[in-house]
Design an enzyme around this catalytic site. Sequence first.
Site, PDB file in Angstrom:
ATOM      1  CG  ASP A 133      39.083  39.894  44.427  1.00 45.31           C
ATOM      2  OD1 ASP A 133      39.264  40.096  45.783  1.00 45.31           O
ATOM      3  OD2 ASP A 133      39.349  41.051  43.837  1.00 45.31           O
ATOM      4  CB  SER A 177      41.394  47.522  45.548  1.00 46.53           C
ATOM      5  OG  SER A 177      40.640  47.153  46.701  1.00 46.53           O
ATOM      6  CG  HIS A 231      41.877  42.234  45.502  1.00 47.76           C
ATOM      7  ND1 HIS A 231      40.604  42.735  44.824  1.00 47.76           N
ATOM      8  CD2 HIS A 231      42.512  43.079  46.273  1.00 47.76           C
ATOM      9  CE1 HIS A 231      40.538  43.825  45.228  1.00 47.76           C
ATOM     10  NE2 HIS A 231      41.669  44.336  46.169  1.00 47.76           N
TER      11      HIS A 231
END
Length: 286
Positions: free
Chosen positions: A233, A157, A266
Amino acid sequence: MNNTKNTDLELISENKMFGGLQRVYSHVSTVCNGSMRFAIYLPPAALEGKKVPVLTYLSGLTCTEDNVTVKAGAQRISSELGMIFVAPDTSPRGQDIDGEDDSYDFGSAAGFYLDATQEPWGKSYNMYSYITQELQDVITSNFDSADMKRQGITGHSMGGHGALTIHLKNPTLFKSCSAFAPICAPMNCPWGEKAFTGYLGSNKDSWKEYDATELIKTSPSKATLFIDQGLSDNFLKEQLKPELLEIVCEQVGQALKLRFQEGYDHSYFFMASFIEDHIRHHFDAL
């Protein structure tokens, strides 16, 4: 910026794992204006005195060095291959800056792996220099088994953004690069716009220095960028935008291995599912 070196370490914890040692250290950071922590896994080969490659992992928003250490399962394959796995914290801590702890996506745990130019952030929010300079000195000075000529970088991320940009700006330092669900075009997403405005100011030309999609246009890498992205995600469309990175890579001939993983989100469940592929990617490249 004061570049005085202080490489002394304080051992916070040590646990034996897969024949190696998982440790957490703290040290005084000049560029981040205080104490910083990092985790490091030393595989059996390193404990035996052999020179082994080093993989640095950069975590995402809200994380510390602890998340990947506990949740991702990187130690087993790092032990098998003989690779040091380093996981620094995501920002300075306890700077007593107004607003530092007001939101999850700016300030504490949200350093974005850049060097801030705006006050009051500039005196401590310098994670780019921390990763590329100060932490390098700390590892070199304290771990003789670390082969600093064979280094890769990865992340998740915000940390995936950091891995991509730091590799593209330092391809001879970090020779291999991968990322999990990276923020690919921070100039074009809410997370990046907020962070860049706060840390770098309103001049968007200065933002390009920390945007992987922009950096590839002018400085493509000779390495293959390896990216995994979950298709379930929640942040994919609004924040991550791998399609923008993919377009630019095709335009300039940047080697890119982009895998879309059906059903994955995620979280660290996603990370743990594919961490072995990434560590092997770096080991093969190094």
